[in-house]
Scaffold this motif. Structure first.
Motif, short mmCIF file in Angstrom:
data_model
loop_
_atom_site.label_atom_id
_atom_site.label_comp_id
_atom_site.label_asym_id
_atom_site.label_seq_id
_atom_site.Cartn_x
_atom_site.Cartn_y
_atom_site.Cartn_z
N ASP A 121 0.83 -1.21 0.00
CA ASP A 121 0.00 0.00 0.00
C ASP A 121 0.86 1.26 0.00
O ASP A 121 0.52 2.24 -0.65
N THR B 221 0.50 3.74 -3.02
CA THR B 221 0.06 5.10 -2.73
C THR B 221 1.05 6.11 -3.28
O THR B 221 0.66 7.12 -3.89
N TYR C 16 0.45 6.34 -7.01
CA TYR C 16 -0.78 7.05 -7.35
C TYR C 16 -0.74 8.52 -6.97
O TYR C 16 -1.48 9.33 -7.50
N GLU C 17 0.13 8.88 -6.04
CA GLU C 17 0.29 10.28 -5.66
C GLU C 17 1.24 11.02 -6.62
O GLU C 17 1.54 12.18 -6.42
#
Length: 119
Positions: free
Chosen positions: A106, A110, A113-114
């Motif tokens: 994760d 994350t 995706y950020e």
């Protein structure tokens, strides 16, 4: 008389309809989250622990290095996500090791995706 009754009914309906439209049922707009995962403090330590040893990408035999930001972003993000999730059709990462914990997956996902920020 019929005209006044019809006018009153129309006015009543208009009041009823307008009182129902208070805007309280609108879907709130979520703010765009700011980057919450740091490459240097969150992501790179995972790669250093699980990917940069001689048993894996540390030797660079496959042309992939995970030791610096510039090397990590050379790997296509969908390939990286597939590999750390041990998805079918991707070479699992870490190589010849158990799958990373979901928390580590994760964290990396994350960060991707950020926007893969170099922070």
């Amino acid at each position: 008389m019929k005209g006044n009754l019809l006018l009153c009914i129309c006015f009543g309906l208009l009041l009823l309809i307008s009182s129902c439209c208070t805007g309280k049922d609108e879907i709130p707009i979520e703010p765009i989250p700011v980057a919450t995962v740091s490459f240097a403090t969150d992501v790179l330590p995972i790669f250093n622990t699980y990917c940069n040893g001689s048993y894996c990408h540390g030797g660079g035999s496959d042309g992939k290095f995970f030791d610096t930001y510039s090397n990590v972003i050379r790997v296509q993000y969908d390939t990286l996500i597939g590999a750390i999730n041990h998805s079918v059709g991707f070479e699992p990462m870490p190589k010849s090791q158990p799958k990373l914990s979901q928390g580590k997956i994760d964290t990396i996902t994350t960060w991707i995706y950020e926007g893969q920020v170099n922070n």
